[in-house]
Design an enzyme around this catalytic site. Structure first.
Site, PDB file in Angstrom:
ATOM      1  N   PRO A 252       0.825  -1.208   0.000  1.00 20.67           N
ATOM      2  CA  PRO A 252       0.000   0.000   0.000  1.00 20.67           C
ATOM      3  C   PRO A 252       0.861   1.260   0.000  1.00 20.67           C
ATOM      4  O   PRO A 252       1.918   1.281   0.612  1.00 20.67           O
ATOM      5  CB  PRO A 252      -0.776  -0.085   1.321  1.00 20.67           C
ATOM      6  CG  PRO A 252      -0.634  -1.476   1.787  1.00 20.67           C
ATOM      7  CD  PRO A 252       0.594  -2.047   1.167  1.00 20.67           C
ATOM      8  N   GLY A 253       0.401   2.257  -0.698  1.00 15.77           N
ATOM      9  CA  GLY A 253       1.071   3.548  -0.666  1.00 15.77           C
ATOM     10  C   GLY A 253       2.272   3.678  -1.568  1.00 15.77           C
ATOM     11  O   GLY A 253       2.968   4.683  -1.540  1.00 15.77           O
ATOM     12  N   THR A 254       2.534   2.655  -2.404  1.00 14.60           N
ATOM     13  CA  THR A 254       3.695   2.764  -3.278  1.00 14.60           C
ATOM     14  C   THR A 254       3.387   3.544  -4.540  1.00 14.60           C
ATOM     15  O   THR A 254       4.290   3.809  -5.327  1.00 14.60           O
ATOM     16  CB  THR A 254       4.215   1.365  -3.669  1.00 14.60           C
ATOM     17  OG1 THR A 254       3.097   0.531  -3.969  1.00 14.60           O
ATOM     18  CG2 THR A 254       5.011   0.750  -2.538  1.00 14.60           C
ATOM     19  N   GLY A 255       2.126   3.881  -4.749  1.00 13.57           N
ATOM     20  CA  GLY A 255       1.811   4.727  -5.899  1.00 13.57           C
ATOM     21  C   GLY A 255       1.119   4.017  -7.042  1.00 13.57           C
ATOM     22  O   GLY A 255       1.168   4.479  -8.174  1.00 13.57           O
ATOM     23  N   HIS A 472      13.709   0.415  30.663  1.00 13.90           N
ATOM     24  CA  HIS A 472      13.180  -0.467  29.632  1.00 13.90           C
ATOM     25  C   HIS A 472      13.694  -0.063  28.244  1.00 13.90           C
ATOM     26  O   HIS A 472      14.230  -0.892  27.505  1.00 13.90           O
ATOM     27  CB  HIS A 472      11.639  -0.405  29.684  1.00 13.90           C
ATOM     28  CG  HIS A 472      10.947  -1.251  28.663  1.00 13.90           C
ATOM     29  ND1 HIS A 472      10.333  -2.431  28.981  1.00 13.90           N
ATOM     30  CD2 HIS A 472      10.755  -1.069  27.334  1.00 13.90           C
ATOM     31  CE1 HIS A 472       9.793  -2.955  27.891  1.00 13.90           C
ATOM     32  NE2 HIS A 472      10.036  -2.132  26.870  1.00 13.90           N
ATOM     33  N   GLU A 473      13.552   1.204  27.922  1.00 12.78           N
ATOM     34  CA  GLU A 473      13.980   1.651  26.595  1.00 12.78           C
ATOM     35  C   GLU A 473      15.495   1.533  26.435  1.00 12.78           C
ATOM     36  O   GLU A 473      15.986   1.185  25.366  1.00 12.78           O
ATOM     37  CB  GLU A 473      13.520   3.089  26.325  1.00 12.78           C
ATOM     38  CG  GLU A 473      11.997   3.298  26.327  1.00 12.78           C
ATOM     39  CD  GLU A 473      11.253   2.377  25.372  1.00 12.78           C
ATOM     40  OE1 GLU A 473      11.830   1.960  24.356  1.00 12.78           O
ATOM     41  OE2 GLU A 473      10.078   2.059  25.657  1.00 12.78           O
ATOM     42  N   HIS A 476      16.311  -1.901  25.381  1.00 14.13           N
ATOM     43  CA  HIS A 476      16.152  -2.095  23.942  1.00 14.13           C
ATOM     44  C   HIS A 476      17.362  -1.545  23.202  1.00 14.13           C
ATOM     45  O   HIS A 476      17.913  -2.195  22.322  1.00 14.13           O
ATOM     46  CB  HIS A 476      14.921  -1.333  23.435  1.00 14.13           C
ATOM     47  CG  HIS A 476      13.620  -1.975  23.769  1.00 14.13           C
ATOM     48  ND1 HIS A 476      13.370  -3.301  23.577  1.00 14.13           N
ATOM     49  CD2 HIS A 476      12.470  -1.448  24.266  1.00 14.13           C
ATOM     50  CE1 HIS A 476      12.116  -3.576  23.941  1.00 14.13           C
ATOM     51  NE2 HIS A 476      11.550  -2.463  24.378  1.00 14.13           N
TER      52      HIS A 476
END
Ligand code: ADP
Ligand code: ZN
Length: 657
Positions: A252-255, A472-473, A476
């Site tokens: 989706p959204g590739t044109g 927490h972050e 990551h």
């Protein structure tokens, strides 16, 4: 707390929205409107309010003019009593009189005051002479030297007045209707102006290839179609077969829609478009007949492009799919499309383009020769393509000199055309909100944050919660850097956004098309790193890691079930593709025992990865805590700060290889 990565997809902002369905047209030549059959019972007169307002206005005007003239000069004269008239005659104050039948009209020499409070003064007067006998008024008048005139009772009305009042209204009405007919063409009395307004006022600027960027291969394949639409005879003379259907497939959204519009725009032919899912939903029971209507219209307007979006909504393989309500409807609609396409004579000049992001689930009948037998893949743009798309969308946007579109393109792997358009738009909005006349690089950076991370949310977070989020972050970020050092960690933030309290963004430096097992395990470790950090620092975990767990489960299941990355299962595809698509024939024949094995394998991988995450963080606990502290202080950290805080070197140049 969840993490974004390069694959998170921004939902493309819908840029077509619905005038009355079921299909839309652009670029039709100016000819009788292509309206659906008008509802019965509509009378001969237009329903447009403007029509009635004009009509009412004309009638009123007519009435005013008429009453002004018909009342004649009489209206401008005051009525006086006969006795008062006689008094004024005797006083020598009457200048001139005209007798009209029994009435006398005339003027006073000096204005006479009338009424109780003598508030009205009168020069021109009119009075009625009573028939009570001859009062010899004529003698008195002549004696007083008043000019006396007489007028016959049937006052001659000027010829032009006769004409005006006799024929005026009719002429006006007839004129009005003629104008309407002219403006709207035949049938305008029933649908006056509507279709015209649609074509002229609402018509979007037609797209051309200049509006399409970054998907050159797909564009090249469609140039031939444009040429055919422009010069059909040249092809027909040589007996060349022209494709009737072209399938555009891509995320989706590739044109894809844009590309189809551009083909029509370049060729200067009308563009009919419909969305298959709308089509099925909207008009239960009449899908097939609407398909027939649409093809009819398109053939009439030929050469033309017809575009069917989301073809998979009607075109998925017949043996599979929902199977419940709407199934028959879908099938009938699909059959009608197939029939129509088969029925095209070679010269019909209608080329059907269809778009789907799931070509693999389409009914094979759609892909047979003479139907959608051309297949054009529209891929997400690479870095060069993204740069070109950014350039297209910032054509109308004044950019500061410091804006480096190449850098923006480099930092947006995985984004497609619709995302990039959205990004430019957000940057422009930010610049406007900041009362600047042009967009600068900082606007792009902030717009990127907003688009990738979501809008910051003003909620209160307790200090304890905030600290836990920072840990927490940081978990990551540190595991991400350690496991997949080539992918820079671009951003860590503990500002609440969307549903999450914090976010860590690790995006690949370059566009990636294939993932190996080590890389995927790295992603799992990184995603579990938040939870591991909480356990390491606090000895327990919170519910915040829920979406992390969903994400790693999904990756691990695919590794085991689809990508053959588990020795126990072996190189066997035992899982369907994500979504509700059907398995390819023979793939769904997995035994419950195999399913169990898959579950066990998924578990094993996740356990191993979690242990890895815990181990890494224990080894680098100082880095973890340093990052968490800086994060608490600054809330959002960018790439350089992150790497400085943890004391690792940033991965080489952040642009693509
Ligand atoms: P699709 O049909 O593949 O879902 P669309 O054509 O509807 O995608 O894309 C939505 C919008 O995103 C387009 O109208 C256009 O503004 C922008 N866009 C998408 N792809 C491109 C591209 N390759 N070049 C320029 N703009 C694009
Ligand atoms: Zn998390």
């Amino acid at each position: 707390m969840s993490d974004s990565d390069s694959t998170s997809r921004i939902v493309p902002e819908e840029d077509r929205q619905g005038p009355p369905p079921p299909w839309r047209v652009e670029g039709l030549p100016d000819e009788p409107p292509q309206l659906a059959p008008r509802p019965s019972g509509v009378g001969l007169l237009p329903r447009e309010p403007r029509f009635w307002i004009i009509l009412l206005g004309l009638l009123l005007l007519n009435w005013f003019i008429y009453s002004w003239f018909a009342g004649g000069q009489g209206t401008a004269r005051a009525r006086v009593s006969y006795s008062q008239f006689r008094t004024e005659v005797d006083a020598g104050n009457v200048e001139e009189v005209t007798s009209v039948g029994s009435a006398i009209e005339g003027s006073f020499l000096t204005p006479v005051k009338l009424g109780i409070d003598a508030g009205v003064t009168v020069v021109l007067f009119r009075t009625e002479r009573p028939s009570l006998g001859d009062d010899k008024v004529i003698d008195v008048l002549l004696a007083k030297g008043v000019t006396v005139n007489a007028q016959s009772l049937t006052r001659p009305v000027p010829f032009w007045q006769n004409l005006l009042f006799g024929f005026g209204p009719t002429v006006l009405l007839v004129g009005l209707f003629v104008v309407m007919f002219r403006r709207g063409g035949a049938g305008a009395l029933t649908g006056m102006g509507r279709s015209r307004a649609k074509r002229v006022d609402n018509e979007p600027k037609r797209a051309t290839f200049a509006d399409v960027a970054g998907i050159d291969e797909a564009e090249d394949e469609l140039i031939e179609i444009v040429d055919f639409l422009r010069n059909p005879e040249r092809y027909q003379r040589l007996g060349a077969t022209i494709p009737r259907g072209v399938l555009l497939s891509g995320p989706p959204g590739t044109g894809k829609t844009l590309l189809a519009r551009a083909v029509a725009g370049e060729a200067g032919v009308p563009f009919f478009s419909l969305s298959a899912s709308e089509f099925v939903e909207m008009i239960v029971g009449v899908g097939a007949s609407r398909v027939r209507d649409l093809f009819e219209q398109a053939k009439k307007a030929a050469p033309a492009i017809m575009f069917i979006d989301e073809l998979d909504a009607i075109g998925r393989a017949r043996s599979s799919g929902a199977g419940l309500g709407g199934h028959d409807e879908r099938e009938q609609t699909l059959n009608q499309i197939l029939t129509e396409m088969d029925g095209f004579a070679g010269a019909a000049g209608v080329i059907v383009l269809a778009a789907t992001n799931r070509p693999e689930i389409l009914d094979p009948a759609l892909l047979r020769p003479g139907r959608f037998d051309r297949h054009v893949v529209v891929n997400p743009p690479d870095i060069v393509g993204r740069r070109a798309i950014l350039a297209v969308h910032s054509r109308q946007v004044p950019l500061d000199e410091d804006v480096d579109l190449a850098a923006v393109a480099a930092s947006t792997p995985g984004m497609v055309g619709a995302d990039l358009r959205n990004l430019v738009n957000e940057a422009a909005l930010l610049a406007a909100r900041r009362h600047r006349g042009s967009v600068c690089q900082a606007d792009f950076t902030d717009a990127f944050d907003k688009v990738m991370l979501g809008t910051a949310r003003a909620i209160t977070v307790s200090p304890a919660e905030r600290e836990r989020t920072a840990v927490h972050e940081s978990g990551h970020a540190v595991t991400g850097i350690l496991m997949n050092p080539a992918d820079p960690v671009r951003k860590v933030s503990i500002i609440p956004r969307g549903a999450s309290l914090g976010v860590t963004l690790q995006a690949p430096a370059a566009d990636r098309y294939d993932y190996d097992e080590a890389y995927l395990r790295g992603r799992i470790v990184m995603t579990l790193g938040g939870r591991a950090a909480e356990e390491l620092v606090y000895g327990n975990v919170t519910t915040g890691a829920e979406s992390d767990l969903e994400k790693v489960t999904q990756i691990a299941r695919q590794m085991v079930g689809r990508w053959g990355m588990s020795a126990v299962i072996g190189p066997v595809a035992v899982l369907p593709r994500p979504g509700d698509g059907p398995l390819l024939p023979g793939v769904d024949a997995t035994s419950p025992r195999t399913q169990e094995l898959v579950d066990d394998e998924v578990r094993r991988i996740l356990d191993e990865c979690y242990v890895t995450a815990l181990g890494l963080l224990a080894d680098h606990r100082d880095r973890l805590e340093a990052l968490a502290r800086l994060l608490l202080e600054r809330e959002t950290l960018d790439e350089p700060d992150i790497y400085a805080a943890v004391g690792f070197a940033r991965p080489g140049s952040s642009t693509a290889s």
